[in-house]
Motif scaffolding. Structure first.
Motif, PDB file in Angstrom:
ATOM      1  N   VAL A 194      29.645  51.808  -6.165  1.00 31.70           N
ATOM      2  CA  VAL A 194      28.683  52.108  -5.107  1.00 31.70           C
ATOM      3  C   VAL A 194      27.919  53.348  -5.532  1.00 31.70           C
ATOM      4  O   VAL A 194      28.491  54.276  -6.115  1.00 31.70           O
ATOM      5  N   ALA A 195      26.621  53.358  -5.225  1.00 30.33           N
ATOM      6  CA  ALA A 195      25.783  54.513  -5.521  1.00 30.33           C
ATOM      7  C   ALA A 195      25.079  54.973  -4.260  1.00 30.33           C
ATOM      8  O   ALA A 195      24.630  54.156  -3.455  1.00 30.33           O
ATOM      9  N   LEU A 196      24.997  56.283  -4.108  1.00 29.47           N
ATOM     10  CA  LEU A 196      24.173  56.889  -3.069  1.00 29.47           C
ATOM     11  C   LEU A 196      22.862  57.261  -3.739  1.00 29.47           C
ATOM     12  O   LEU A 196      22.847  58.033  -4.707  1.00 29.47           O
TER      13      LEU A 196
ATOM     14  N   GLU B  23      35.052  57.055  -1.927  1.00 32.34           N
ATOM     15  CA  GLU B  23      35.271  57.985  -3.037  1.00 32.34           C
ATOM     16  C   GLU B  23      34.147  59.016  -3.116  1.00 32.34           C
ATOM     17  O   GLU B  23      34.400  60.195  -3.378  1.00 32.34           O
ATOM     18  N   ILE B  24      32.910  58.576  -2.918  1.00 27.70           N
ATOM     19  CA  ILE B  24      31.775  59.490  -3.089  1.00 27.70           C
ATOM     20  C   ILE B  24      31.264  60.081  -1.776  1.00 27.70           C
ATOM     21  O   ILE B  24      30.484  61.041  -1.791  1.00 27.70           O
ATOM     22  N   ASP B  25      31.700  59.533  -0.637  1.00 31.66           N
ATOM     23  CA  ASP B  25      31.288  60.058   0.663  1.00 31.66           C
ATOM     24  C   ASP B  25      32.363  59.746   1.704  1.00 31.66           C
ATOM     25  O   ASP B  25      32.233  58.815   2.496  1.00 31.66           O
ATOM     26  N   PRO B  26      33.435  60.550   1.725  1.00 31.66           N
ATOM     27  CA  PRO B  26      34.561  60.264   2.620  1.00 31.66           C
ATOM     28  C   PRO B  26      34.215  60.310   4.106  1.00 31.66           C
ATOM     29  O   PRO B  26      34.959  59.772   4.923  1.00 31.66           O
ATOM     30  N   ASP B  27      33.093  60.941   4.453  1.00 29.46           N
ATOM     31  CA  ASP B  27      32.698  61.052   5.857  1.00 29.46           C
ATOM     32  C   ASP B  27      31.624  60.047   6.253  1.00 29.46           C
ATOM     33  O   ASP B  27      31.055  60.143   7.343  1.00 29.46           O
TER      34      ASP B  27
ATOM     35  N   LEU C 251      28.643  50.335  13.155  1.00 30.65           N
ATOM     36  CA  LEU C 251      30.023  49.879  12.978  1.00 30.65           C
ATOM     37  C   LEU C 251      31.034  51.005  12.904  1.00 30.65           C
ATOM     38  O   LEU C 251      32.223  50.772  13.101  1.00 30.65           O
ATOM     39  N   GLY C 252      30.598  52.200  12.572  1.00 32.18           N
ATOM     40  CA  GLY C 252      31.499  53.341  12.591  1.00 32.18           C
ATOM     41  C   GLY C 252      31.859  53.890  11.230  1.00 32.18           C
ATOM     42  O   GLY C 252      31.289  53.505  10.207  1.00 32.18           O
ATOM     43  N   PRO C 253      32.824  54.835  11.242  1.00 34.75           N
ATOM     44  CA  PRO C 253      33.241  55.498  10.010  1.00 34.75           C
ATOM     45  C   PRO C 253      33.805  54.516   8.979  1.00 34.75           C
ATOM     46  O   PRO C 253      34.600  53.630   9.323  1.00 34.75           O
ATOM     47  N   ILE C 254      33.402  54.718   7.743  1.00 31.12           N
ATOM     48  CA  ILE C 254      33.869  53.858   6.641  1.00 31.12           C
ATOM     49  C   ILE C 254      35.398  53.932   6.532  1.00 31.12           C
ATOM     50  O   ILE C 254      36.047  52.911   6.304  1.00 31.12           O
TER      51      ILE C 254
END
Length: 155
Positions: A62-64, A134-138, A144-147
């Motif tokens: 996954v990339a941001l 891994e790259i954005d825990p928040d 749908l809500g928090p990952i």
């Protein structure tokens, strides 16, 4: 600038190298200021009939993507990158050299048939949620809500 979440996958050819090249291609797009990529994970192929252990495994990441490209323009650019890497769309959910999906784009929601946001199955896919965490825990998936909570809900 907006942050787009892009899922990358490949299960044909040198998948790891293909993902590296695709990330370089994304970084080179106009109006992209930065790309933060997860590590690459391996996952079982998902077909229309469900998981298929007899198919080649996928390399996923996954990339941001920090970008000023509009969501539909970003999608078109990603489709061009897929085509340059030999992507053929002959079987839905079939094997592929490269798959690039816009999973989320800031807080944008869309029911457009060409680009549904957030991606309608992202919350069901550990191979999307794990690298994203891994790259954005928040991170949160709009509507749908928090990952992290979505991931805990998966088997």
């Amino acid at each position: 600038m907006s942050i787009a979440v892009v899922a990358l996958g490949s299960n044909l050819g040198d998948s790891s190298a293909t993902l590296d090249e695709a990330l370089a291609d994304i970084r080179a797009l106009p109006l992209v200021r930065g790309v933060t990529a997860s590590s690459v994970i391996s996952s079982i192929a998902i077909t229309l009939d469900g998981p298929d252990p007899d198919k080649p495994r996928y390399a996923n990441a996954v990339a941001l993507v920090d970008t000023d490209l509009a969501p539909t323009v970003l999608l078109a650019a990603l489709n061009d990158i897929e085509a340059r890497h030999g992507r053929v769309r002959d079987v839905r959910w079939g094997d592929r050299t490269l798959d690039l999906d816009v999973v989320a784009y800031g807080g944008v929601t869309s029911q457009d048939p060409h680009l549904t946001l957030p991606h309608p199955r992202a919350h069901e896919r550990d191979f999307v949620l794990d690298p994203w965490l891994e790259i954005d825990p928040d991170a949160t998936l709009p509507g749908l809500g928090p990952i992290a909570e979505l991931r805990r809900a998966l088997p």
